[in-house]
Design a protein around this motif. Structure first.
Motif, PDB file in Angstrom:
ATOM      1  N   ALA A   1       0.832  -1.212   0.000  1.00 17.27           N
ATOM      2  CA  ALA A   1       0.000   0.000   0.000  1.00 17.27           C
ATOM      3  C   ALA A   1       0.860   1.254   0.000  1.00 17.27           C
ATOM      4  O   ALA A   1       0.507   2.257  -0.634  1.00 17.27           O
ATOM      5  CB  ALA A   1      -0.936  -0.005   1.207  1.00 17.27           C
ATOM      6  N   GLY A   2       1.996   1.219   0.699  1.00 17.00           N
ATOM      7  CA  GLY A   2       2.902   2.373   0.718  1.00 17.00           C
ATOM      8  C   GLY A   2       3.487   2.639  -0.654  1.00 17.00           C
ATOM      9  O   GLY A   2       3.580   3.790  -1.094  1.00 17.00           O
ATOM     10  N   VAL A   3       3.865   1.574  -1.352  1.00 14.55           N
ATOM     11  CA  VAL A   3       4.390   1.705  -2.709  1.00 14.55           C
ATOM     12  C   VAL A   3       3.314   2.279  -3.624  1.00 14.55           C
ATOM     13  O   VAL A   3       3.561   3.180  -4.430  1.00 14.55           O
ATOM     14  CB  VAL A   3       4.882   0.333  -3.241  1.00 14.55           C
ATOM     15  N   ASP A   4       2.092   1.751  -3.483  1.00  5.73           N
ATOM     16  CA  ASP A   4       0.985   2.225  -4.317  1.00  5.73           C
ATOM     17  C   ASP A   4       0.710   3.709  -4.085  1.00  5.73           C
ATOM     18  O   ASP A   4       0.491   4.468  -5.040  1.00  5.73           O
ATOM     19  CB  ASP A   4      -0.278   1.415  -4.040  1.00  5.73           C
ATOM     20  N   LEU A   5       0.722   4.121  -2.825  1.00  6.46           N
ATOM     21  CA  LEU A   5       0.482   5.529  -2.501  1.00  6.46           C
ATOM     22  C   LEU A   5       1.552   6.417  -3.132  1.00  6.46           C
ATOM     23  O   LEU A   5       1.241   7.417  -3.781  1.00  6.46           O
ATOM     24  CB  LEU A   5       0.466   5.731  -0.978  1.00  6.46           C
ATOM     25  N   ALA A   6       2.812   6.041  -2.935  1.00  6.76           N
ATOM     26  CA  ALA A   6       3.919   6.838  -3.472  1.00  6.76           C
ATOM     27  C   ALA A   6       3.855   6.911  -4.992  1.00  6.76           C
ATOM     28  O   ALA A   6       3.985   7.980  -5.585  1.00  6.76           O
ATOM     29  CB  ALA A   6       5.255   6.237  -3.036  1.00  6.76           C
ATOM     30  N   ALA A   7       3.650   5.763  -5.623  1.00  5.75           N
ATOM     31  CA  ALA A   7       3.635   5.727  -7.082  1.00  5.75           C
ATOM     32  C   ALA A   7       2.446   6.502  -7.647  1.00  5.75           C
ATOM     33  O   ALA A   7       2.589   7.216  -8.642  1.00  5.75           O
ATOM     34  CB  ALA A   7       3.626   4.280  -7.562  1.00  5.75           C
ATOM     35  N   SER A   8       1.291   6.381  -7.024  1.00  5.65           N
ATOM     36  CA  SER A   8       0.109   7.111  -7.504  1.00  5.65           C
ATOM     37  C   SER A   8       0.303   8.613  -7.396  1.00  5.65           C
ATOM     38  O   SER A   8      -0.022   9.372  -8.313  1.00  5.65           O
ATOM     39  CB  SER A   8      -1.138   6.684  -6.726  1.00  5.65           C
ATOM     40  N   LYS A   9       0.857   9.039  -6.272  1.00  5.56           N
ATOM     41  CA  LYS A   9       1.085  10.475  -6.076  1.00  5.56           C
ATOM     42  C   LYS A   9       2.160  10.983  -7.047  1.00  5.56           C
ATOM     43  O   LYS A   9       2.027  12.067  -7.621  1.00  5.56           O
ATOM     44  CB  LYS A   9       1.497  10.730  -4.627  1.00  5.56           C
ATOM     45  N   ALA A  10       3.207  10.198  -7.239  1.00  4.91           N
ATOM     46  CA  ALA A  10       4.261  10.585  -8.181  1.00  4.91           C
ATOM     47  C   ALA A  10       3.715  10.642  -9.604  1.00  4.91           C
ATOM     48  O   ALA A  10       4.057  11.545 -10.370  1.00  4.91           O
ATOM     49  CB  ALA A  10       5.424   9.602  -8.096  1.00  4.91           C
ATOM     50  N   LEU A  11       2.865   9.690  -9.955  1.00  8.69           N
ATOM     51  CA  LEU A  11       2.296   9.652 -11.296  1.00  8.69           C
ATOM     52  C   LEU A  11       1.515  10.935 -11.589  1.00  8.69           C
ATOM     53  O   LEU A  11       1.649  11.512 -12.667  1.00  8.69           O
ATOM     54  CB  LEU A  11       1.384   8.431 -11.438  1.00  8.69           C
ATOM     55  N   VAL A  12       0.735  11.392 -10.628  1.00  8.38           N
ATOM     56  CA  VAL A  12      -0.034  12.631 -10.820  1.00  8.38           C
ATOM     57  C   VAL A  12       0.901  13.805 -11.069  1.00  8.38           C
ATOM     58  O   VAL A  12       0.698  14.614 -11.981  1.00  8.38           O
ATOM     59  CB  VAL A  12      -0.951  12.892  -9.603  1.00  8.38           C
ATOM     60  N   SER A  13       1.982  13.896 -10.272  1.00  8.07           N
ATOM     61  CA  SER A  13       2.942  14.988 -10.423  1.00  8.07           C
ATOM     62  C   SER A  13       3.653  14.910 -11.772  1.00  8.07           C
ATOM     63  O   SER A  13       3.817  15.908 -12.468  1.00  8.07           O
ATOM     64  CB  SER A  13       3.954  14.944  -9.282  1.00  8.07           C
ATOM     65  N   MET A  14       4.083  13.703 -12.144  1.00  9.21           N
ATOM     66  CA  MET A  14       4.783  13.521 -13.414  1.00  9.21           C
ATOM     67  C   MET A  14       3.881  13.852 -14.594  1.00  9.21           C
ATOM     68  O   MET A  14       4.297  14.510 -15.548  1.00  9.21           O
ATOM     69  CB  MET A  14       5.287  12.077 -13.529  1.00  9.21           C
ATOM     70  N   ALA A  15       2.642  13.378 -14.542  1.00 13.71           N
ATOM     71  CA  ALA A  15       1.702  13.617 -15.639  1.00 13.71           C
ATOM     72  C   ALA A  15       1.444  15.108 -15.815  1.00 13.71           C
ATOM     73  O   ALA A  15       1.346  15.594 -16.946  1.00 13.71           O
ATOM     74  CB  ALA A  15       0.392  12.880 -15.376  1.00 13.71           C
ATOM     75  N   ALA A  16       1.380  15.842 -14.708  1.00 19.02           N
ATOM     76  CA  ALA A  16       1.110  17.278 -14.769  1.00 19.02           C
ATOM     77  C   ALA A  16       2.228  18.041 -15.482  1.00 19.02           C
ATOM     78  O   ALA A  16       1.990  19.088 -16.066  1.00 19.02           O
ATOM     79  CB  ALA A  16       0.916  17.835 -13.360  1.00 19.02           C
ATOM     80  N   ARG A  17       3.439  17.489 -15.452  1.00 22.43           N
ATOM     81  CA  ARG A  17       4.557  18.180 -16.098  1.00 22.43           C
ATOM     82  C   ARG A  17       4.970  17.549 -17.424  1.00 22.43           C
ATOM     83  O   ARG A  17       5.961  17.909 -18.014  1.00 22.43           O
ATOM     84  CB  ARG A  17       5.751  18.282 -15.153  1.00 22.43           C
ATOM     85  N   GLY A  18       4.217  16.543 -17.869  1.00 28.36           N
ATOM     86  CA  GLY A  18       4.471  15.993 -19.202  1.00 28.36           C
ATOM     87  C   GLY A  18       5.050  14.605 -19.260  1.00 28.36           C
ATOM     88  O   GLY A  18       5.353  14.113 -20.341  1.00 28.36           O
ATOM     89  N   GLY A  19       5.241  13.938 -18.128  1.00 33.09           N
ATOM     90  CA  GLY A  19       5.694  12.550 -18.164  1.00 33.09           C
ATOM     91  C   GLY A  19       6.755  12.233 -17.139  1.00 33.09           C
ATOM     92  O   GLY A  19       7.221  13.102 -16.406  1.00 33.09           O
ATOM     93  N   GLY A  20       7.118  10.962 -17.093  1.00 33.37           N
ATOM     94  CA  GLY A  20       8.127  10.507 -16.148  1.00 33.37           C
ATOM     95  C   GLY A  20       8.234   8.997 -16.171  1.00 33.37           C
ATOM     96  O   GLY A  20       7.674   8.326 -17.046  1.00 33.37           O
ATOM     97  N   SER A  21       8.933   8.469 -15.186  1.00 30.97           N
ATOM     98  CA  SER A  21       9.182   7.035 -15.115  1.00 30.97           C
ATOM     99  C   SER A  21       9.094   6.548 -13.680  1.00 30.97           C
ATOM    100  O   SER A  21       9.659   7.166 -12.778  1.00 30.97           O
ATOM    101  CB  SER A  21      10.576   6.733 -15.681  1.00 30.97           C
ATOM    102  N   ILE A  22       8.388   5.438 -13.493  1.00 32.84           N
ATOM    103  CA  ILE A  22       8.277   4.799 -12.186  1.00 32.84           C
ATOM    104  C   ILE A  22       8.860   3.405 -12.313  1.00 32.84           C
ATOM    105  O   ILE A  22       8.492   2.647 -13.224  1.00 32.84           O
ATOM    106  CB  ILE A  22       6.806   4.735 -11.716  1.00 32.84           C
ATOM    107  N   VAL A  23       9.772   3.057 -11.398  1.00 30.31           N
ATOM    108  CA  VAL A  23      10.392   1.734 -11.392  1.00 30.31           C
ATOM    109  C   VAL A  23      10.092   1.078 -10.054  1.00 30.31           C
ATOM    110  O   VAL A  23      10.438   1.609  -9.000  1.00 30.31           O
ATOM    111  CB  VAL A  23      11.922   1.815 -11.595  1.00 30.31           C
ATOM    112  N   LEU A  24       9.418  -0.062 -10.104  1.00 26.53           N
ATOM    113  CA  LEU A  24       9.107  -0.836  -8.906  1.00 26.53           C
ATOM    114  C   LEU A  24      10.050  -2.028  -8.855  1.00 26.53           C
ATOM    115  O   LEU A  24      10.098  -2.827  -9.795  1.00 26.53           O
ATOM    116  CB  LEU A  24       7.653  -1.320  -8.928  1.00 26.53           C
TER     117      LEU A  24
END
Length: 193
Positions: free
Chosen positions: A101-124
């Motif tokens: 759940a902690g990983v999911d929370l971090a990744a979801s929040k990061a995804l929103v931030s990355m998407a707002a600025r045009g993209g990014g990468s998440i590695v689990l």
């Protein structure tokens, strides 16, 4: 320092593990600015020193990645410090089991931030299990893989790439120190495809 990741902002959760430390140093060598989050202040500082030795700098955030409020605050701090986030790496905890759940929370929040600025990468990074058999690896990967699939579907149209890394036996100092007999190390090395 210029490299393939010049100017990219990378946050590494569980940044006090050996795999995370190696990733932090590599990213710094490629020009990324690195933020580290983990429980163990001493290990985080050691990693920050290794990053500095590689020509980079690391912003250290001591927190428990399994504590939702602390994790949310860390993401806010990292984004506040750097103004953006390009890469999130979620490593498994060195000792014990972390909450997915902690990983999911971090990744979801990061995804929103990355998407707002045009993209990014998440590695689990999937946790290693004590058993080296395929069924153990599959069971360790399942929750991480499920999260990655969900995040990848959510991020695909928003230019956020999501990958899973499932490391096998990694020759870290701690792992190598566990082999008291040379034959044990040779047997372990033979088990790696």
């Amino acid at each position: 320092m210029h490299g393939r990741l010049h100017g990219k902002i990378t946050l590494i959760l569980e940044g006090d593990s050996e795999i995370a430390a190696a990733a932090a140093v590599r990213f710094a060598r490629e020009g990324a600015r690195v933020a580290l989050c983990g429980r163990d202040a001493e290990s985080l500082e050691e990693t920050a020193t290794a990053v500095a030795d590689a020509g980079g700098s690391a912003y250290v955030l001591q927190a428990d990645p399994d504590h939702d409020a602390q994790l949310s605050a860390v993401l806010d701090q990292a984004i506040g410090q750097f103004g953006t986030l390009d890469v999130l790496i979620c490593c498994p905890p060195e000792h014990g089991k972390g909450r997915q759940a902690g990983v999911d929370l971090a990744a979801s929040k990061a995804l929103v931030s990355m998407a707002a600025r045009g993209g990014g990468s998440i590695v689990l990074v999937a946790p290693r299990t004590g058993d080296s058999g395929p069924s153990a690896a599959d069971s360790a990967l399942s929750p991480v893989e499920a999260s990655a699939r969900r995040l990848a579907l959510e991020g695909a149209s928003r230019a956020v790439r999501v990958n899973v890394v499932a490391p096998g036996l990694v020759g870290t100092e701690r792992m190598l120190a566990g082999f008291t007999e040379p034959s044990g190390r040779k047997n372990a090395e033979r088990s790696v495809p």
